[in-house]
Design a protein around this motif. Structure first.
Motif, PDB file in Angstrom:
ATOM      1  N   LEU A 179       0.845  -1.198   0.000  1.00  0.00           N
ATOM      2  CA  LEU A 179       0.000   0.000   0.000  1.00  0.00           C
ATOM      3  C   LEU A 179       0.872   1.236   0.000  1.00  0.00           C
ATOM      4  O   LEU A 179       1.861   1.307   0.736  1.00  0.00           O
ATOM      5  CB  LEU A 179      -0.893   0.031   1.235  1.00  0.00           C
ATOM      6  N   LEU A 180       0.492   2.207  -0.826  1.00  0.00           N
ATOM      7  CA  LEU A 180       1.140   3.515  -0.809  1.00  0.00           C
ATOM      8  C   LEU A 180       0.186   4.476  -0.128  1.00  0.00           C
ATOM      9  O   LEU A 180      -1.005   4.512  -0.443  1.00  0.00           O
ATOM     10  CB  LEU A 180       1.426   3.993  -2.236  1.00  0.00           C
ATOM     11  N   LEU A 181       0.716   5.236   0.820  1.00  0.00           N
ATOM     12  CA  LEU A 181      -0.103   6.167   1.588  1.00  0.00           C
ATOM     13  C   LEU A 181       0.314   7.601   1.315  1.00  0.00           C
ATOM     14  O   LEU A 181       1.500   7.875   1.085  1.00  0.00           O
ATOM     15  CB  LEU A 181       0.045   5.885   3.082  1.00  0.00           C
ATOM     16  N   SER A 182      -0.641   8.508   1.394  1.00  0.00           N
ATOM     17  CA  SER A 182      -0.348   9.932   1.288  1.00  0.00           C
ATOM     18  C   SER A 182       0.077  10.429   2.661  1.00  0.00           C
ATOM     19  O   SER A 182      -0.529  10.068   3.677  1.00  0.00           O
ATOM     20  CB  SER A 182      -1.592  10.687   0.822  1.00  0.00           C
ATOM     21  N   GLU A 183       1.122  11.262   2.684  1.00  0.00           N
ATOM     22  CA  GLU A 183       1.551  11.832   3.958  1.00  0.00           C
ATOM     23  C   GLU A 183       0.738  13.071   4.320  1.00  0.00           C
ATOM     24  O   GLU A 183       0.822  13.560   5.443  1.00  0.00           O
ATOM     25  CB  GLU A 183       3.045  12.174   3.901  1.00  0.00           C
ATOM     26  N   THR A 184      -0.068  13.574   3.371  1.00  0.00           N
ATOM     27  CA  THR A 184      -0.856  14.785   3.624  1.00  0.00           C
ATOM     28  C   THR A 184      -2.355  14.519   3.696  1.00  0.00           C
ATOM     29  O   THR A 184      -3.099  15.325   4.220  1.00  0.00           O
ATOM     30  CB  THR A 184      -0.580  15.843   2.526  1.00  0.00           C
ATOM     31  N   ASN A 185      -2.809  13.377   3.156  1.00  0.00           N
ATOM     32  CA  ASN A 185      -4.232  13.056   3.155  1.00  0.00           C
ATOM     33  C   ASN A 185      -4.398  11.645   3.724  1.00  0.00           C
ATOM     34  O   ASN A 185      -4.177  10.663   3.029  1.00  0.00           O
ATOM     35  CB  ASN A 185      -4.792  13.148   1.725  1.00  0.00           C
ATOM     36  N   GLU A 186      -4.799  11.544   4.987  1.00  0.00           N
ATOM     37  CA  GLU A 186      -4.851  10.235   5.647  1.00  0.00           C
ATOM     38  C   GLU A 186      -5.877   9.281   5.047  1.00  0.00           C
ATOM     39  O   GLU A 186      -5.820   8.084   5.288  1.00  0.00           O
ATOM     40  CB  GLU A 186      -5.086  10.394   7.150  1.00  0.00           C
ATOM     41  N   ASP A 187      -6.818   9.790   4.244  1.00  0.00           N
ATOM     42  CA  ASP A 187      -7.822   8.920   3.630  1.00  0.00           C
ATOM     43  C   ASP A 187      -7.370   8.348   2.288  1.00  0.00           C
ATOM     44  O   ASP A 187      -8.047   7.494   1.722  1.00  0.00           O
ATOM     45  CB  ASP A 187      -9.133   9.696   3.424  1.00  0.00           C
ATOM     46  N   ALA A 188      -6.252   8.826   1.751  1.00  0.00           N
ATOM     47  CA  ALA A 188      -5.814   8.401   0.419  1.00  0.00           C
ATOM     48  C   ALA A 188      -4.789   7.270   0.520  1.00  0.00           C
ATOM     49  O   ALA A 188      -3.823   7.343   1.269  1.00  0.00           O
ATOM     50  CB  ALA A 188      -5.200   9.577  -0.331  1.00  0.00           C
ATOM     51  N   CYS A 189      -5.043   6.213  -0.233  1.00  0.00           N
ATOM     52  CA  CYS A 189      -4.069   5.128  -0.346  1.00  0.00           C
ATOM     53  C   CYS A 189      -4.275   4.429  -1.687  1.00  0.00           C
ATOM     54  O   CYS A 189      -5.353   4.484  -2.274  1.00  0.00           O
ATOM     55  CB  CYS A 189      -4.166   4.134   0.804  1.00  0.00           C
ATOM     56  N   VAL A 190      -3.205   3.810  -2.172  1.00  0.00           N
ATOM     57  CA  VAL A 190      -3.246   3.080  -3.434  1.00  0.00           C
ATOM     58  C   VAL A 190      -2.644   1.708  -3.191  1.00  0.00           C
ATOM     59  O   VAL A 190      -1.582   1.575  -2.575  1.00  0.00           O
ATOM     60  CB  VAL A 190      -2.450   3.834  -4.531  1.00  0.00           C
ATOM     61  N   LYS A 191      -3.349   0.674  -3.654  1.00  0.00           N
ATOM     62  CA  LYS A 191      -2.853  -0.689  -3.541  1.00  0.00           C
ATOM     63  C   LYS A 191      -2.099  -1.029  -4.827  1.00  0.00           C
ATOM     64  O   LYS A 191      -2.599  -0.806  -5.932  1.00  0.00           O
ATOM     65  CB  LYS A 191      -4.012  -1.670  -3.363  1.00  0.00           C
ATOM     66  N   VAL A 192      -0.882  -1.549  -4.672  1.00  0.00           N
ATOM     67  CA  VAL A 192      -0.080  -1.977  -5.814  1.00  0.00           C
ATOM     68  C   VAL A 192       0.136  -3.478  -5.681  1.00  0.00           C
ATOM     69  O   VAL A 192       0.675  -3.949  -4.676  1.00  0.00           O
ATOM     70  CB  VAL A 192       1.283  -1.238  -5.862  1.00  0.00           C
ATOM     71  N   LYS A 193      -0.339  -4.237  -6.687  1.00  0.00           N
ATOM     72  CA  LYS A 193      -0.163  -5.691  -6.697  1.00  0.00           C
ATOM     73  C   LYS A 193       0.970  -6.021  -7.655  1.00  0.00           C
ATOM     74  O   LYS A 193       0.910  -5.655  -8.832  1.00  0.00           O
ATOM     75  CB  LYS A 193      -1.433  -6.392  -7.163  1.00  0.00           C
ATOM     76  N   VAL A 194       1.988  -6.695  -7.149  1.00  0.00           N
ATOM     77  CA  VAL A 194       3.105  -7.118  -7.990  1.00  0.00           C
ATOM     78  C   VAL A 194       2.878  -8.583  -8.338  1.00  0.00           C
ATOM     79  O   VAL A 194       2.803  -9.444  -7.469  1.00  0.00           O
ATOM     80  CB  VAL A 194       4.454  -6.903  -7.274  1.00  0.00           C
ATOM     81  N   HIS A 195       2.760  -8.841  -9.637  1.00  0.00           N
ATOM     82  CA  HIS A 195       2.409 -10.152 -10.170  1.00  0.00           C
ATOM     83  C   HIS A 195       3.645 -10.744 -10.841  1.00  0.00           C
ATOM     84  O   HIS A 195       4.214 -10.131 -11.746  1.00  0.00           O
ATOM     85  CB  HIS A 195       1.274  -9.939 -11.186  1.00  0.00           C
ATOM     86  N   ALA A 196       4.087 -11.929 -10.388  1.00  0.00           N
ATOM     87  CA  ALA A 196       5.276 -12.573 -10.947  1.00  0.00           C
ATOM     88  C   ALA A 196       4.999 -14.044 -11.212  1.00  0.00           C
ATOM     89  O   ALA A 196       4.227 -14.675 -10.497  1.00  0.00           O
ATOM     90  CB  ALA A 196       6.452 -12.438  -9.990  1.00  0.00           C
ATOM     91  N   ARG A 197       5.656 -14.566 -12.225  1.00  0.00           N
ATOM     92  CA  ARG A 197       5.641 -16.003 -12.494  1.00  0.00           C
ATOM     93  C   ARG A 197       6.993 -16.521 -12.014  1.00  0.00           C
ATOM     94  O   ARG A 197       8.019 -16.160 -12.568  1.00  0.00           O
ATOM     95  CB  ARG A 197       5.450 -16.281 -13.980  1.00  0.00           C
ATOM     96  N   VAL A 198       6.959 -17.343 -10.973  1.00  0.00           N
ATOM     97  CA  VAL A 198       8.204 -17.785 -10.352  1.00  0.00           C
ATOM     98  C   VAL A 198       8.443 -19.251 -10.681  1.00  0.00           C
ATOM     99  O   VAL A 198       7.587 -20.095 -10.466  1.00  0.00           O
ATOM    100  CB  VAL A 198       8.156 -17.572  -8.817  1.00  0.00           C
ATOM    101  N   MET A 199       9.634 -19.512 -11.223  1.00  0.00           N
ATOM    102  CA  MET A 199       9.992 -20.882 -11.579  1.00  0.00           C
ATOM    103  C   MET A 199      11.060 -21.400 -10.612  1.00  0.00           C
ATOM    104  O   MET A 199      11.741 -20.617  -9.950  1.00  0.00           O
ATOM    105  CB  MET A 199      10.487 -20.955 -13.019  1.00  0.00           C
ATOM    106  N   ASP A 200      11.181 -22.706 -10.525  1.00  0.00           N
ATOM    107  CA  ASP A 200      12.152 -23.329  -9.639  1.00  0.00           C
ATOM    108  C   ASP A 200      13.559 -22.880 -10.011  1.00  0.00           C
ATOM    109  O   ASP A 200      13.868 -22.673 -11.177  1.00  0.00           O
ATOM    110  CB  ASP A 200      12.035 -24.856  -9.754  1.00  0.00           C
ATOM    111  N   ARG A 201      14.424 -22.752  -9.020  1.00  0.00           N
ATOM    112  CA  ARG A 201      15.781 -22.252  -9.246  1.00  0.00           C
ATOM    113  C   ARG A 201      16.608 -23.160 -10.141  1.00  0.00           C
ATOM    114  O   ARG A 201      17.640 -22.755 -10.655  1.00  0.00           O
ATOM    115  CB  ARG A 201      16.480 -22.023  -7.914  1.00  0.00           C
ATOM    116  N   HIS A 202      16.184 -24.408 -10.348  1.00  0.00           N
ATOM    117  CA  HIS A 202      16.949 -25.364 -11.154  1.00  0.00           C
ATOM    118  C   HIS A 202      16.406 -25.506 -12.574  1.00  0.00           C
ATOM    119  O   HIS A 202      16.850 -26.388 -13.300  1.00  0.00           O
ATOM    120  CB  HIS A 202      16.954 -26.732 -10.466  1.00  0.00           C
ATOM    121  N   HIS A 203      15.454 -24.680 -12.972  1.00  0.00           N
ATOM    122  CA  HIS A 203      14.828 -24.823 -14.284  1.00  0.00           C
ATOM    123  C   HIS A 203      15.167 -23.687 -15.237  1.00  0.00           C
ATOM    124  O   HIS A 203      14.281 -23.048 -15.796  1.00  0.00           O
ATOM    125  CB  HIS A 203      13.303 -24.961 -14.140  1.00  0.00           C
TER     126      HIS A 203
END
Length: 167
Positions: A114-138
């Motif tokens: 979540l990103l929050l505003s330091e000046t507006n306590e009601d404002a926030c933005v959700k950031v979803k980081v989407h990754a495709r993770v493969m096994d370290r040996h592949h």
């Protein structure tokens, strides 16, 4: 030419000894982190293929969100695998966000911050980081622009232990 999902194949077989070629459409050459706006001013950030037990630095730009204002900070309760390390104004407007991501398990993963505003306590933005993770040996994924590997966690191997066990 036959086109299938952005890849073109020649209909004629190559002559003996001649190299064969596959042509990719230009839109497939877009190898940067993708930021997609979602409902309610939230964002989905697609970072491509990563490997388990690897630590990555991910840098992306978010468009301007007027409700957040200029002074933005990460929420105090971060995700255990994803943490924001820097937020600065982007030269072209919006925010440049730098975060660190530790890929722990295989599969299609989605971590949220979540990103929050330091000046507006009601404002926030959700950031979803989407990754495709493969096994370290592949194999080794080709990292998108904006993603770089900054470390590898050591894998514990019980065969290398010098512990003799109980008598």
């Amino acid at each position: 030419m036959i086109t299938a999902g952005g890849v073109r194949f020649s209909e004629e077989p190559p002559a003996a000894g001649a190299p064969s070629h596959v042509h990719f459409d230009e839109k497939l050459h877009d190898s940067v982190v993708m930021v997609t706006p979602e409902d309610d001013s939230n964002f989905m950030v697609k970072v491509g293929f990563l490997k388990t037990q690897h630590r990555y630095e991910i840098v992306f730009n978010l468009p301007e969100v007027p409700a957040l204002g200029k002074d933005v900070c990460p929420a105090p309760v971060p995700s255990p695998h994803l943490r924001i390390t820097d937020i600065t104004p982007a030269p072209e407007g919006g925010l440049k966000v730098t975060c660190e991501y530790m890929a722990q398990q295989e599969g299609v993963l989605c971590e949220e911050v979540l990103l929050l505003s330091e000046t507006n306590e009601d404002a926030c933005v959700k950031v979803k980081v989407h990754a495709r993770v493969m096994d370290r040996h592949h194999g080794t994924p080709m990292l998108l622009e904006g993603v770089r590997c900054i470390g590898v966690e050591l894998e514990y191997d019980s065969e290398q232990s010098d512990w003799q066990g109980f008598d």
